[in-house]
Scaffold this motif. Sequence first.
Motif, PDB file in Angstrom:
ATOM      1  N   SER A  11       0.855  -1.179   0.000  1.00  0.00           N
ATOM      2  CA  SER A  11       0.000   0.000   0.000  1.00  0.00           C
ATOM      3  C   SER A  11       0.898   1.238   0.000  1.00  0.00           C
ATOM      4  CB  SER A  11      -0.870   0.005   1.255  1.00  0.00           C
ATOM      5  OG  SER A  11      -1.479   1.268   1.423  1.00  0.00           O
ATOM      6  N   TYR A  12       0.459   2.293  -0.671  1.00  0.00           N
ATOM      7  CA  TYR A  12       1.228   3.530  -0.685  1.00  0.00           C
ATOM      8  C   TYR A  12       1.200   4.207   0.684  1.00  0.00           C
ATOM      9  CZ  TYR A  12       1.340   2.598  -5.616  1.00  0.00           C
ATOM     10  OH  TYR A  12       1.545   1.988  -6.826  1.00  0.00           O
ATOM     11  N   GLU A  13       0.359   3.713   1.588  1.00  0.00           N
ATOM     12  CA  GLU A  13       0.291   4.226   2.953  1.00  0.00           C
ATOM     13  C   GLU A  13       1.279   3.518   3.882  1.00  0.00           C
ATOM     14  OE1 GLU A  13      -3.792   3.945   4.242  1.00  0.00           O
ATOM     15  OE2 GLU A  13      -4.484   4.633   2.288  1.00  0.00           O
ATOM     16  N   LEU A  70      -3.398  -3.162   4.759  1.00  0.00           N
ATOM     17  CA  LEU A  70      -3.800  -1.842   4.266  1.00  0.00           C
ATOM     18  C   LEU A  70      -4.457  -1.955   2.887  1.00  0.00           C
ATOM     19  CD1 LEU A  70      -0.674   0.260   5.355  1.00  0.00           C
ATOM     20  CD2 LEU A  70      -2.909   0.176   6.468  1.00  0.00           C
ATOM     21  N   ASN A  71      -5.339  -2.952   2.742  1.00  0.00           N
ATOM     22  CA  ASN A  71      -6.132  -3.180   1.525  1.00  0.00           C
ATOM     23  C   ASN A  71      -5.317  -3.579   0.300  1.00  0.00           C
ATOM     24  OD1 ASN A  71      -8.650  -2.588   2.781  1.00  0.00           O
ATOM     25  ND2 ASN A  71      -8.110  -0.420   2.673  1.00  0.00           N
ATOM     26  N   ARG A  72      -4.132  -4.154   0.511  1.00  0.00           N
ATOM     27  CA  ARG A  72      -3.309  -4.672  -0.590  1.00  0.00           C
ATOM     28  C   ARG A  72      -2.801  -6.058  -0.195  1.00  0.00           C
ATOM     29  NH1 ARG A  72      -1.268  -0.460  -4.097  1.00  0.00           N
ATOM     30  NH2 ARG A  72      -0.621  -2.182  -5.426  1.00  0.00           N
TER      31      ARG A  72
END
Length: 87
Positions: A11-13, A70-72
């Motif tokens: 995730s980019y987060e 994180l949704n990935r």
Amino acid sequence: MSVNIYVGNLSYEMTEGKLNELFSAHGAVTSAKIIMDQYSGNSKGFGFIEMKERNDADKAISDLNGKNILNREMKVNIAKPKTNNWN
């Protein structure tokens, strides 16, 4: 002997601190690095973890590969050595 692990589809987060924490649950982490785009400064969505022990690295790979963080869905495996593909 330390083991280098590739972690993709991040995730980019995701931060290096969170990545370190995630892998530290499986053993001693020597380093955690997320690769950043040199122009934008944003994450490229992958990174590398270095762990001290092979057994800990194998356990982390087994437990975290395909795990939704994180949704990935992370891709985790032993990092391949860098090669020069320009030939």
